[in-house]
Design a protein around this motif. Structure first.
Motif, short mmCIF file in Angstrom:
data_model
loop_
_atom_site.label_atom_id
_atom_site.label_comp_id
_atom_site.label_asym_id
_atom_site.label_seq_id
_atom_site.Cartn_x
_atom_site.Cartn_y
_atom_site.Cartn_z
N VAL A 69 0.89 -1.14 -0.09
CA VAL A 69 -0.05 -0.19 -0.07
C VAL A 69 1.15 1.35 0.01
O VAL A 69 0.65 2.31 -0.84
N TYR A 123 -7.01 -3.06 -4.79
CA TYR A 123 -7.32 -2.86 -3.37
C TYR A 123 -6.06 -2.08 -2.69
O TYR A 123 -6.30 -1.39 -1.58
N ASP A 124 -5.01 -2.32 -3.19
CA ASP A 124 -3.81 -1.42 -2.68
C ASP A 124 -4.31 0.10 -2.66
O ASP A 124 -4.12 0.78 -1.79
N ILE A 172 -7.00 1.25 -0.33
CA ILE A 172 -6.75 1.27 1.04
C ILE A 172 -5.93 2.65 1.04
O ILE A 172 -6.05 3.41 2.03
#
Length: 271
Positions: free
Chosen positions: A44, A229-230, A233
């Motif tokens: 992330v 999804y990184d 987030i």
């Protein structure tokens, strides 16, 4: 020694976030979930860094656009929040002070207040189109009612002895409102401002997911469609940090304006 105590206090505050990040990293690398579904904090951070500085284009089309996205969301929050603060404080003071205003307006306010701001999205799009205006409108709705209700509460709970004393000293109504009622209601008003800024950020992200094609909320929703999804987030953390920063600025302003209350609090704790 004060700076040393402050440093220790800041260190104590970091324990929980650090432990959560370490636990998250360990769990992500344990293999219980695919890395694509739960990216590790290191992943992330790398994607977030590219989003900000365009390092390796791991965030693809969003590389180097974080400032632009954060600024777009911040402007919407600021404009909608400012309108909500001005109108909410003025109307709240009026409802709390004048009984005829309360009887005339408050029933309508109490009917509108339970309606979730997100339910206004279809009408906002119809009225304002796909642009900044529907997002600002939704931010206004989300921030207005916390400011309004706390302003009303602050005015209604002012010590009546202070008002009587000011009237006995020859104070006119406008003077009593300005020099007695409003200062006494400020703690409650600032409580509403802090609640409202959180609602403002939540609503601007919601609006950007649906009615706007830019900003942190738009990046979050667009990344979800592409299973990034990184980046999702990273957008969530960005929103949280900006919300924390704006709340901190309100707290700083509150401590400057309500310095007398801080002194009373410290004195009460010493006793």
């Amino acid at each position: 020694m004060n700076w040393l105590a402050s440093l220790r206090e800041q260190r104590d505050r970091l324990w929980v976030p650090v432990l959560l990040i370490v636990a998250w990293e360990i769990f992500s690398r344990s293999g219980w979930l695919p890395p694509s579904l739960l990216p590790a904090p290191s992943t992330v951070c790398r994607t977030w860094a590219d989003w900000v500085f365009s390092i390796d284009e791991s965030s693809q089309a969003n590389a180097g656009r974080w400032i632009h996205d954060a600024l777009a969301s911040s402007v919407r929050v600021f404009v909608g929040y400012a309108i909500a603060v001005v109108s909410g404080v003025l109307l709240g003071v009026a409802i709390g002070w004048w009984r005829w205003v309360e009887k005339t307006i408050e029933p309508t306010i109490q009917m509108l207040r339970p309606v979730p701001p997100v339910s206004w999205i279809p009408l906002a799009i119809i009225w304002f189109g796909i642009a900044n205006k529907p997002a600002i409108f939704l931010v206004f709705l989300g921030a207005f009612f916390p400011v309004l209700m706390n302003a009303i509460h602050g005015v209604k709970t002012v010590d009546r002895n202070l008002i009587r004393a000011a009237a006995m000293m020859g104070g006119r109504e406008a003077q009593i409102l300005r020099y007695v009622v409003l200062p006494a209601a400020l703690p409650s008003i600032f409580a509403g401002l802090r609640i409202a800024i959180g609602s403002a950020w939540m609503l601007t992200v919601t609006a950007e997911m649906v009615a706007v094609k830019s900003g942190l909320g738009y990046v979050l929703w667009d990344s979800y469609y592409f299973l990034r999804y990184d980046l999702v987030i990273a957008a969530m953390i960005s929103i949280g940090l900006l919300g924390f920063l704006t709340d901190w600025l309100i707290k700083l302003l509150m401590s400057r304006i309500l310095h007398w209350q801080h002194g009373q609090t410290v004195q009460g704790r010493n006793h």
